[in-house]
Write an enzyme that holds these catalytic residues in place. Structure first.
Site: not given
Length: 424
Positions: A263, A278, A350, A353, A392
């Site tokens: 990403r 990130r 987070e 999701s 994460r």
């Protein structure tokens, strides 16, 4: 993608739902262009009918030797052909606009989704586990990892650039152990079929799951190829059944897959510049489901539990929040976020999701199913969730299992995957 007819027939409802998502969108131009498209196509059909009738008359007159009477009819047929081409071009122009418009409109929130403007309005559904208490100041994962010699951000930046990491020794082993542990849990206990998809996807696949055209700037595209590095396994795995008709008895279909994810993190300048949170490249284990419409929300709850069990087995405290209308992802109708506790940063972050997209993706990707004994087909519902984001999870282990001397204990569930290693 939203159903064109539904949008056309429920303009006020759609506008309000989009407003709840923070989008002030007027559907007046959509309604005008869609009306013009239908008008042009109706006129095309009328002209085609007239042309067919005249063609039969011309044939009959020519067969009877009445060429003079046939000539004006032939001229009319030629004029119809010219007019039809012009009208078809106009209809195609309107159709392209309408389709592009719908491709850039997000999904509508399910009725159970709470109203809200941002992440601050996401209600906590439940929590699990005890937040650890330390008799020392807990360190962040980047300090722990660099001190232990298992994380090297400086050399990763030399190799590639910012927002990359080099994992070494037991750090690399821990990452690999997490991937294998997650895949084993989901396949052996939760009933998912493991797949290993391509790590690149074409434009149709990206459009099918909603990454294109809306989020082009977030993607890495290959030069001279119309391929993109996958931002998540959701893309290739959902597209396994693109343009297929599935059998009702084969549903639900449950897949799990490991992929690296790529990403650009467009718009995240200055956010989470340190550590693994990130990154431009990270590993993830994904869960994807194809279900019938009437069972999809039951499967969303099961999907959530499957993802939660990873953290429970690892002994990592977390909470589950329901995303409000203003914080939902583009294609989702309802989303739960699982947020793991990170003591080194003193916050929840987070880590998964879990979303139900209803028929939003399947309409874009043309994924249908046929009920037993039925002639027609219906759109499937698609769901996915991280099971989990591997980097994460590694962060959470380092920060939650850190010791006063700077070492990190390995969760019991992972020790068999690490050759019996108990401590890093």
């Amino acid at each position: 993608m939203l159903d064109l007819k539904f949008v056309r027939d429920h303009l006020a409802e759609v506008e309000q739902a989009l407003k709840n998502r923070g989008m002030e969108v007027s559907l007046e131009e959509f309604l005008h262009r869609e009306g013009e498209r239908r008008r042009l196509l109706t006129r095309v059909e009328e002209l085609r009918h007239e042309r067919n009738t005249l063609s039969h008359q011309v044939g009959a007159l020519m067969k009877a030797g009445n060429k003079a009477e046939a000539e004006p009819l032939k001229q009319r047929v030629a004029a119809i052909n010219t007019e039809t081409k012009t009208l078809e071009a106009g209809a195609e122009e309107q159709d392209t606009w309408v389709r592009d418009f719908l491709l850039n409109i997000p999904n509508l929130p399910h009725s159970s989704v709470p109203l809200g403007a941002s992440a601050d309005d996401n209600p906590v559904d439940h929590t699990w586990g005890q937040v650890p208490e330390f008799d020392f100041a807990p360190k962040s994962h980047w300090d722990l990892g660099e001190n232990l010699g298992i994380l090297d951000f400086e050399r990763a930046a030399k190799i590639t650039g910012a927002r990359f990491a080099l994992l070494k020794g037991k750090g690399a082993l821990l990452e690999r152990a997490l991937i294998n542990f997650m895949l084993d849990l989901h396949t052996r206990k939760h009933g998912y079929l493991e797949v290993l998809p391509p790590f690149m996807a074409n434009r149709a696949s990206m459009q099918g799951t909603g990454q294109l055209p809306k989020f082009r700037e977030d993607l890495f595209k290959l030069e001279d190829w119309d391929y993109f590095l996958v931002p998540t396994a959701e893309v290739p795995v959902t597209n396994i059944h693109r343009e297929e008709i599935l059998a009702e008895e084969d549903l639900p279909i449950l897949y799990t897959a490991y992929t690296p994810c790529f990403r650009s993190e467009a718009g995240s300048y200055g956010k989470d510049v340190r550590g693994l949170i990130r990154q431009h490249q990270f590993n993830k284990v994904e869960l994807v489901k194809f279900t019938t419409p009437e069972t999809s929300y039951d499967h969303l709850e099961m999907l959530l539990k499957d993802a939660e069990e990873v953290l429970q087995e690892l002994g990592l405290p977390y909470r589950v929040v329901v995303l409000c209308t203003g914080d939902m992802g583009f294609a989702a109708a309802k989303t739960y976020d699982i947020e793991v506790w990170l003591p080194g940063q003193n916050l929840y972050r987070e880590i998964s999701s879990c979303s139900n997209f209803e028929d939003y993706q399947s309409r874009r990707a043309a994924i249908r199913f046929r009920r037993t004994g039925a002639k027609g087909t219906e759109l499937v519902h698609t769901l996915n969730g991280s099971g989990l984001a591997v980097g994460r999870t590694l962060v959470a282990i380092l920060e939650n299992y850190q010791q006063a001397d700077g070492h990190v204990l390995v969760p019991r569930a992972l020790r068999a995957y690490m050759g019996g290693v108990e401590k890093i």
